[in-house]
Scaffold this motif. Sequence first.
Motif, PDB file in Angstrom:
ATOM      1  N   VAL A 195      -3.548  -3.458  -1.783  1.00 57.82           N
ATOM      2  CA  VAL A 195      -4.496  -4.472  -2.234  1.00 57.82           C
ATOM      3  C   VAL A 195      -3.899  -5.866  -2.106  1.00 57.82           C
ATOM      4  O   VAL A 195      -4.597  -6.827  -1.824  1.00 57.82           O
ATOM      5  CB  VAL A 195      -4.923  -4.176  -3.694  1.00 57.82           C
ATOM      6  N   MET A 196      -2.562  -5.958  -2.285  1.00 58.21           N
ATOM      7  CA  MET A 196      -1.914  -7.263  -2.131  1.00 58.21           C
ATOM      8  C   MET A 196      -1.782  -7.645  -0.667  1.00 58.21           C
ATOM      9  O   MET A 196      -1.392  -8.768  -0.357  1.00 58.21           O
ATOM     10  CB  MET A 196      -0.530  -7.242  -2.772  1.00 58.21           C
ATOM     11  N   GLY A 197      -2.065  -6.699   0.218  1.00 57.57           N
ATOM     12  CA  GLY A 197      -1.976  -6.995   1.644  1.00 57.57           C
ATOM     13  C   GLY A 197      -0.641  -6.647   2.259  1.00 57.57           C
ATOM     14  O   GLY A 197      -0.298  -7.157   3.312  1.00 57.57           O
ATOM     15  N   ARG A 202       6.318  -2.602   5.091  1.00 60.77           N
ATOM     16  CA  ARG A 202       6.768  -2.848   3.732  1.00 60.77           C
ATOM     17  C   ARG A 202       6.430  -1.665   2.824  1.00 60.77           C
ATOM     18  O   ARG A 202       7.235  -1.249   1.991  1.00 60.77           O
ATOM     19  CB  ARG A 202       6.092  -4.113   3.216  1.00 60.77           C
TER      20      ARG A 202
ATOM     21  N   LEU B 322     -12.480  -3.546  -2.184  1.00 62.30           N
ATOM     22  CA  LEU B 322     -11.109  -3.942  -1.892  1.00 62.30           C
ATOM     23  C   LEU B 322     -10.607  -3.352  -0.584  1.00 62.30           C
ATOM     24  O   LEU B 322      -9.433  -3.454  -0.267  1.00 62.30           O
ATOM     25  CB  LEU B 322     -10.197  -3.526  -3.036  1.00 62.30           C
ATOM     26  N   PHE B 348      -6.090  -9.846   5.620  1.00 64.35           N
ATOM     27  CA  PHE B 348      -4.817 -10.147   4.973  1.00 64.35           C
ATOM     28  C   PHE B 348      -4.933 -11.407   4.120  1.00 64.35           C
ATOM     29  O   PHE B 348      -4.458 -11.480   2.996  1.00 64.35           O
ATOM     30  CB  PHE B 348      -3.738 -10.307   6.048  1.00 64.35           C
ATOM     31  N   ARG B 351      -7.054 -10.834   0.955  1.00 64.80           N
ATOM     32  CA  ARG B 351      -6.371 -10.086  -0.103  1.00 64.80           C
ATOM     33  C   ARG B 351      -5.870 -10.993  -1.227  1.00 64.80           C
ATOM     34  O   ARG B 351      -5.762 -10.577  -2.364  1.00 64.80           O
ATOM     35  CB  ARG B 351      -5.163  -9.334   0.486  1.00 64.80           C
ATOM     36  N   ILE B 381       5.013 -10.931   0.385  1.00 64.93           N
ATOM     37  CA  ILE B 381       3.961 -10.582   1.334  1.00 64.93           C
ATOM     38  C   ILE B 381       3.236 -11.837   1.820  1.00 64.93           C
ATOM     39  O   ILE B 381       2.918 -11.966   2.996  1.00 64.93           O
ATOM     40  CB  ILE B 381       2.965  -9.596   0.679  1.00 64.93           C
ATOM     41  N   HIS B 382       2.972 -12.754   0.888  1.00 61.52           N
ATOM     42  CA  HIS B 382       2.289 -14.001   1.253  1.00 61.52           C
ATOM     43  C   HIS B 382       3.240 -15.166   1.014  1.00 61.52           C
ATOM     44  O   HIS B 382       3.143 -15.868   0.007  1.00 61.52           O
ATOM     45  CB  HIS B 382       1.031 -14.186   0.399  1.00 61.52           C
TER      46      HIS B 382
END
Lengths: 307, 540
Positions: A195-197, A202, B322, B348, B351, B381-382
């Motif tokens: 959900v966090m992408g 990873r 989602l 992405f 999200r 991640i971001h």
Amino acid sequence: MTQATESAAPEKERSGFRTWLSLLWADKLAFFAAVFLLIVLLCAILGPWLLDGVATKQNLRGRNAPPFDLSRGFMMILGGDQLGRPLLARLIVAAGNTMAVAAGAVMLAMLIGSTLGLIAGYSRGRMAELIPRLADVIMSFPSLLLAVIVLYMLDPSVGNIILVLAITRIPVYLRTTRAEVLEVRERMFVQAATVMGAPTRRIIFRHILPMILPTILTIATLDFSFVMLAESSLSFLGIGIQPPEITWGLMVSQGRPYLTSAWWLSFWPGLAIILTTLSLNLLSNWMRVALDPTQRWRLEIGARKHG
Amino acid sequence: MAEPLLEVRNLSVTFHTARGPVEAVRNVSWQVAPGEVLAILGESGSGKSVSASAVMDLIDCPPGEITSGEIIYRGRDLLKLSADERREINGKRIAMIFQDPLSHLNPVYTVGWQIEEALTTHGTPKDKARVETISLLDKVGIPNPEASARKYPHQFSGGQRQRLMIAMALALRPDVLIADEPTTALDVTVQAQILALLEQLQHETGMALLIITHDLGVVAEIADRVVVMNAGEIVEQGTAAEVYANPQHPYTKRLIGAAPGKGAIHDDPPTTEPILLLQNVCKKYGEFEALKGCSFELCEGETLAIVGESGSGKSTTARVLLRLEEPTSGRAMYHGRDLFALTPRELFEMRRDIQMVFQDPTQSLNPRMTVYQIISEAWAIHPEILPKARWRERVAELLGQVGLKPEHAHRYPHQFSGGQRQRIAIARALALEPRVIVCDEAVSALDVQVQAQVIELLDKLKDEFGLSYIFIAHDLPVVRDFADRVIVMQKGQIVEQGPVRDIFENPRETYTRNLLAASLDPDPEVQARRRAERLSKEVA
């Protein structure tokens, strides 16, 4: 329970190496296992280089000399073999080949097997169908027969033996990894990462692999002894390690005809195999606990109690 | 009051753990008379189940140890009896049912066989046992008992399985039935049916009923007397009505105060633009339609609740939204873009904006990562959100915002309580600075008091961060206090939607009305009134 754990958790951060060392010291069995393995490793590296001459020198007067007799010199303390070569020196020299074959085969099988298992478990495509069939194919073929055929065609060098033994052990890792991945990937924290992408890479390396690594390592340590014995049966058939090269497994099989008259020929290498496997097993057991944050307190308590 | 049938006197039980002995219950005494319903009420970890386990000889010794006390059943101290004598009493005279019936039914035998076996092992002849089994199944309301006896446990629904467990427990006509959280895993409407069944059976047989529960509503619905437990001790006892109306101990007061469904209703839904618009979303699993064309909108700064029973499609809606599952058809417009037709790159980026808080924080946090790693993963991640140098500082800040301490960052999830873990999960969701948070049963696994705290936190964060929530729940009272608008789902369809007051005070659909009627009010008087209404309806 929760409260108790919280208060007991060490707040100060120590240097990584010292923390691990104290965790290892907390489990005495694992500590001695580690020390033993370190000795074996030293033997494996330095043995062939230091003692090669001694280990191959025949002395027909000392044939099947009994152990614990210092009159023939310290090297004969564990007795002599059927050609009067000192067993202690041979054990130390053989550690090199044994470790190379066993560690090489196990690591190779683990690496290939778990990688394929990860792919089979995580992807939903054709690979997920094909890879488990590959394991079935390997498993349906008697492993010793496979080894015989391959080694008959190729020449029986250490490298080829490692390759053959690794191939026969791949399915174990492949199937276990696949089954574990199928379970772990459905866990909520993996979905939370999705959900966090989080990219696939990873998710696999940060979330799935750490969960299944303890299982794989435990299998690997058990496999270690299996591979050592498999290698000895290949040697027995004459397609394994060829004399004058030696391994523990080969020593066991060479001593077999003399079991009734000179037990020590097979006993010492057998003991070496058992102790090595046992040590690995104890160490992997410790590692399973030490790597798991929910279990680690068991060791931390011990560490505090014993200093 | 009648002579007590089963009495526990000054019971103390200690568990020996690696960290030394833990006293699970201290000096607990309670009694239950024939024809009486006693409830033991407590939150998780209060020791409410321990005394019942002691009665049933279910405490493993070691690690458990009964350090003092007596358990008197019909004048005999059970703790002094031999193992054989206790086996005679357990199951036969004192029976027990559990929260999860599936794990207590053997999957490889038919249910008829299992009930028969219970009868024959205690000496009923085979042919008689057969007849008796059928009549028991009939009694607990299993439809078509003869055919059902030949079915296997997995062929029944959750509520029916609990009925089967009750039938099995009643097979030997026990004097005392102990029910440990018998309805916790069930939907509200099914819960109401099971409680009604227990009550009716208790009237018929005159047995004593001991209910162990965390739910004030269950107490209000069924119990004559209640024993409130906290941290291994009885803090209060009395009749259910008395304890509710006039609690003496501060703990009981807090517990009753935290019961949801009593606060003010949100009456001013934000009149902003919809930011999320679902149109005709369908999801099929093979032939099974989990979602049959759902359409709704979410406005900025709004809390939208989705309620429904299990299997109604409310969680599927969240998962599809989602993109944890792919929808079969439909559109979800978010800021003018269809969420279901994004490229991987766009997905992405999206999200970041829509985050989720899962039901069970124990499972949604990776047990091998520290809190710092869990929260900072969002920025790993971001990376454009926050430079690495500021991670530590921001984690501390977020932990403060969700009511934890900055020094908690280096602990692992298992070192926290359930409520604290859910706070960590919320902090993780906030780390991405989302616009929308989907809470899938985010408070259902928590104790009432903790539930109230987490909801308060969510409410506070909504204003601080300008969030919108989609709040999925099966528990209606929770929704009443928290939501602006409510969507009621049934079998993959939206049956009713509207502002929270309309839904709760003027429900239009029968389904919504049933759902509301079945949800239990913590006030025994309200429940008594509802029960009377129900009865009069049945008579009519």
